[in-house]
Design a protein around this motif. Structure first.
Motif, PDB file in Angstrom:
ATOM      1  N   LEU A  85       0.802  -1.222   0.000  1.00 29.61           N
ATOM      2  CA  LEU A  85       0.000   0.000   0.000  1.00 29.61           C
ATOM      3  C   LEU A  85       0.839   1.279   0.000  1.00 29.61           C
ATOM      4  O   LEU A  85       0.472   2.269  -0.629  1.00 29.61           O
ATOM      5  CB  LEU A  85      -0.929  -0.010   1.223  1.00 29.61           C
ATOM      6  N   GLU A  86       1.971   1.275   0.683  1.00 31.73           N
ATOM      7  CA  GLU A  86       2.731   2.513   0.875  1.00 31.73           C
ATOM      8  C   GLU A  86       3.135   3.197  -0.430  1.00 31.73           C
ATOM      9  O   GLU A  86       2.895   4.403  -0.580  1.00 31.73           O
ATOM     10  CB  GLU A  86       3.968   2.228   1.729  1.00 31.73           C
ATOM     11  N   PRO A  87       3.727   2.513  -1.410  1.00 32.70           N
ATOM     12  CA  PRO A  87       4.120   3.235  -2.631  1.00 32.70           C
ATOM     13  C   PRO A  87       2.924   3.780  -3.407  1.00 32.70           C
ATOM     14  O   PRO A  87       3.037   4.803  -4.087  1.00 32.70           O
ATOM     15  CB  PRO A  87       4.882   2.184  -3.444  1.00 32.70           C
ATOM     16  N   ARG A  88       1.787   3.143  -3.290  1.00 36.91           N
ATOM     17  CA  ARG A  88       0.587   3.624  -3.985  1.00 36.91           C
ATOM     18  C   ARG A  88       0.020   4.866  -3.309  1.00 36.91           C
ATOM     19  O   ARG A  88      -0.479   5.777  -3.977  1.00 36.91           O
ATOM     20  CB  ARG A  88      -0.451   2.493  -4.049  1.00 36.91           C
ATOM     21  N   LEU A  89       0.119   4.940  -1.989  1.00 35.00           N
ATOM     22  CA  LEU A  89      -0.305   6.144  -1.286  1.00 35.00           C
ATOM     23  C   LEU A  89       0.656   7.307  -1.544  1.00 35.00           C
ATOM     24  O   LEU A  89       0.235   8.464  -1.616  1.00 35.00           O
ATOM     25  CB  LEU A  89      -0.421   5.867   0.211  1.00 35.00           C
ATOM     26  N   LEU A  90       1.933   7.011  -1.685  1.00 37.23           N
ATOM     27  CA  LEU A  90       2.887   8.056  -2.065  1.00 37.23           C
ATOM     28  C   LEU A  90       2.558   8.628  -3.438  1.00 37.23           C
ATOM     29  O   LEU A  90       2.620   9.842  -3.660  1.00 37.23           O
ATOM     30  CB  LEU A  90       4.309   7.491  -2.052  1.00 37.23           C
ATOM     31  N   GLU A  91       2.187   7.772  -4.367  1.00 38.83           N
ATOM     32  CA  GLU A  91       1.803   8.252  -5.694  1.00 38.83           C
ATOM     33  C   GLU A  91       0.514   9.067  -5.611  1.00 38.83           C
ATOM     34  O   GLU A  91       0.369  10.074  -6.318  1.00 38.83           O
ATOM     35  CB  GLU A  91       1.632   7.077  -6.656  1.00 38.83           C
ATOM     36  N   ALA A  92      -0.425   8.640  -4.786  1.00 38.80           N
ATOM     37  CA  ALA A  92      -1.651   9.416  -4.624  1.00 38.80           C
ATOM     38  C   ALA A  92      -1.341  10.818  -4.125  1.00 38.80           C
ATOM     39  O   ALA A  92      -1.911  11.809  -4.609  1.00 38.80           O
ATOM     40  CB  ALA A  92      -2.597   8.704  -3.660  1.00 38.80           C
ATOM     41  N   TRP A  93      -0.441  10.925  -3.153  1.00 43.52           N
ATOM     42  CA  TRP A  93      -0.036  12.251  -2.656  1.00 43.52           C
ATOM     43  C   TRP A  93       0.555  13.089  -3.789  1.00 43.52           C
ATOM     44  O   TRP A  93       0.233  14.270  -3.942  1.00 43.52           O
ATOM     45  CB  TRP A  93       0.984  12.099  -1.526  1.00 43.52           C
ATOM     46  N   ARG A  94       1.429  12.505  -4.589  1.00 47.02           N
ATOM     47  CA  ARG A  94       2.071  13.242  -5.681  1.00 47.02           C
ATOM     48  C   ARG A  94       1.059  13.726  -6.709  1.00 47.02           C
ATOM     49  O   ARG A  94       1.159  14.841  -7.225  1.00 47.02           O
ATOM     50  CB  ARG A  94       3.110  12.346  -6.367  1.00 47.02           C
TER      51      ARG A  94
END
Length: 286
Positions: A85-94
């Protein structure tokens, strides 16, 4: 960005990396519950994270990295879910614009893990709401209180600039209409952070047959409150396409991403041939 509303078939992490910064007003995601505990999915490297993200956010005097380590020690299967989940949430933030909002839909087993992640990625000051979607359908346990709700965590990109229009959302009946004026009772009240809404009826017209389909009423409320006509809405665990259906009804552009061929088939049948479709080849596992 695609020229028009689109269904994108492929690995969501690869597809997200191809989209431009700050291009999305609403990100709604409903990731498979407990995904990391039952499936092994590869992640890619090189995700652009929030500046100063790693270990930078405190929680009761602890760093993000320490929290992650403690959770790993507490639950030895936690790592898989976190890595998923973490890298996908980072992309959502970006991808979120300055006035953008993330809605992360989870069940009670994972919401506390995700809250720690989102506090670290977005900042605790960017937490807006914990929404509770309550329903009353399905089996009832006699050995504990029956679990009849999902959690939707709401975070904004910038707490000073996010868009929210409560006047645009549907209103609910008062539970005690006799305690308010007839005018108020007829108009209804604004929703709170607890939403009572039925699930998709197994025999209703809305039903697509997709097992995790969410009601269009839930998505209409989210999209109406946090975006304007013409804004872009993204769902990268798109499933049955409810986000796209609600966005189209409200005059928003949408991007729906999924790697499951069954989901793609359901979405294309539901939304019609006028929606742009593109298939992304899978990248090699890292």
């Amino acid at each position: 960005m695609p020229p028009t509303s689109s269904i994108l078939h492929g690995n969501n992490l690869d597809i997200l990396a191809s989209l431009p910064d700050e291009s999305i007003t609403v990100v709604y995601i409903d990731p498979p519950f407990n995904t990391g505990r039952t499936q092994n999915r590869h992640t890619t490297t090189g995700v652009r994270s929030k500046p100063g993200f790693s270990g930078s956010v405190g929680f009761q005097g602890k760093s993000y990295q320490r929290i992650r380590g403690e959770l790993r020690a507490y639950d030895d299967s936690f790592d898989d879910y976190w890595r998923f989940l973490e890298p996908r949430l980072l992309e959502a933030w970006r991808l979120l614009a300055e006035d953008g909002t993330l809605y992360l839909h989870l069940d009670y087993r994972e919401a506390h893990y995700a809250k720690v992640m989102l506090d670290a990625i977005f900042g605790r000051e960017c937490f807006l709401n914990e929404l509770i979607w309550a329903y009353d359908y399905g089996a009832k346990s006699t050995r504990r209180w029956p679990t009849k709700h999902d959690t939707i965590l709401v975070y904004v990109k910038d707490p000073a600039k996010y868009h929210f229009d409560s006047s645009a959302v549907d209103r609910e009946p008062y539970m005690a209409p006799g305690l308010v004026t007839p005018e108020k009772a007829e108009r209804g009240k604004l929703p709170t952070d607890v939403w009572w809404h039925t699930i998709v009826s197994p025999t209703g017209k809305e039903k697509t047959g997709y097992p995790t389909q969410k009601p269009v009423g839930i998505l209409r409320r989210i999209i109406a409150a946090s975006s304007r006509e013409g804004d872009w809405v993204l769902d990268f665990f798109a499933g049955s396409g409810t986000t796209g259906d609600a966005a189209r009804q409200l005059g928003r552009n949408f991007l729906l991403v999924d790697r499951n061929p069954q989901a793609i088939e359901v979405m294309r049948a539901r939304l019609g041939d006028d929606v742009h479709y593109r298939e992304f080849p899978e990248s090699e596992p890292a």
